[in-house]
Design an enzyme around this catalytic site. Structure first.
Site, PDB file in Angstrom:
ATOM      1  N   GLN A   6     -24.183 -22.924   8.459  1.00  0.00           N
ATOM      2  CA  GLN A   6     -25.163 -23.834   7.885  1.00  0.00           C
ATOM      3  C   GLN A   6     -26.390 -23.051   7.422  1.00  0.00           C
ATOM      4  OE1 GLN A   6     -24.907 -27.026   7.251  1.00  0.00           O
ATOM      5  NE2 GLN A   6     -22.918 -27.305   8.209  1.00  0.00           N
ATOM      6  N   TYR A  35     -10.948 -27.889  12.114  1.00  0.00           N
ATOM      7  CA  TYR A  35     -11.812 -27.163  11.175  1.00  0.00           C
ATOM      8  C   TYR A  35     -12.921 -26.510  12.005  1.00  0.00           C
ATOM      9  CZ  TYR A  35      -9.476 -30.584   8.157  1.00  0.00           C
ATOM     10  OH  TYR A  35      -8.548 -31.378   7.533  1.00  0.00           O
ATOM     11  N   ASP A 102     -14.691 -31.352  11.415  1.00  0.00           N
ATOM     12  CA  ASP A 102     -15.750 -30.863  10.541  1.00  0.00           C
ATOM     13  C   ASP A 102     -15.095 -30.284   9.288  1.00  0.00           C
ATOM     14  OD1 ASP A 102     -18.107 -29.980   9.431  1.00  0.00           O
ATOM     15  OD2 ASP A 102     -18.475 -28.417  10.915  1.00  0.00           O
ATOM     16  N   CYS A 129     -19.934 -33.269   5.209  1.00  0.00           N
ATOM     17  CA  CYS A 129     -20.930 -32.814   4.241  1.00  0.00           C
ATOM     18  C   CYS A 129     -20.863 -33.607   2.939  1.00  0.00           C
ATOM     19  CB  CYS A 129     -20.817 -31.315   3.992  1.00  0.00           C
ATOM     20  SG  CYS A 129     -19.199 -30.765   3.460  1.00  0.00           S
TER      21      CYS A 129
END
Length: 172
Positions: A6, A35, A102, A129
């Site tokens: 990130q 993930y 994720d 995201c």
């Protein structure tokens, strides 16, 4: 330095805190981190399930798996599998108490969501995201008896249109 992380300096800690609160895995339980990257959420799950529990961490990037194994070397309850999530899940027969996903921006997709739902976890914590991909996957979970219980949005990419979300789904 060679893998994904990130860009926002507080994002990893903020996401890990929400996953910690919502995953709420019991000592001795089984959990999946799909993930898994380099093991951020697998470490949270490993702390919760303790040494008698099991965490399956699945990641397709070989470098990330190698880094994850190194990062979590002291957490023997974490088992790493390098491969595409949809392929690894075809070989699973265990029932996790909680699953953390994720996925990349495109989302998990029908094949992965259906495999997770078929495994029957009590809770799914989904880190996304892309809110549109999350909405699509939440609808697929809904087809399999899961409901959206909580949702948090994070402005992890200031001054852009990108929003990171964490969702908690529970079996209805």
């Amino acid at each position: 330095a060679h893998g994904f992380w990130q860009v926002h300096p507080q994002a990893a800690d903020a996401f890990a805190q929400v996953v910690r609160e919502w995953a709420d895995a019991s000592p001795g339980a089984r959990a999946w981190d799909l993930y898994a990257g380099v093991g951020l959420f697998a470490s949270v799950l490993a702390e919760q399930v303790g040494p008698k529990g099991r965490v399956l961490a699945v990641e397709s990037g070989r470098r990330a798996v190698a880094d994850g194994r190194e990062n979590l070397a002291g957490m023997r309850q974490v088992r790493w599998r390098c491969g595409q999530v949809e392929h690894v899940l075809r070989q699973r027969t265990d029932t996790p108490q909680v699953v953390v996903l994720d996925p990349p921006r495109k989302g998990a997709g029908r094949v992965v969501v259906e495999a997770v739902a078929t495994a029957g976890p009590d809770r799914v914590v989904y880190v996304a995201c892309d809110p549109a991909a999350l909405a699509r996957d939440v609808a697929i979970f809904g087809e399999h008896g899961y409901r959206l219980d909580k949702l948090r949005a994070f402005d992890a990419f200031p001054m852009t249109h990108h929003v990171e979300c964490v969702a908690l789904l529970r079996r209805a």
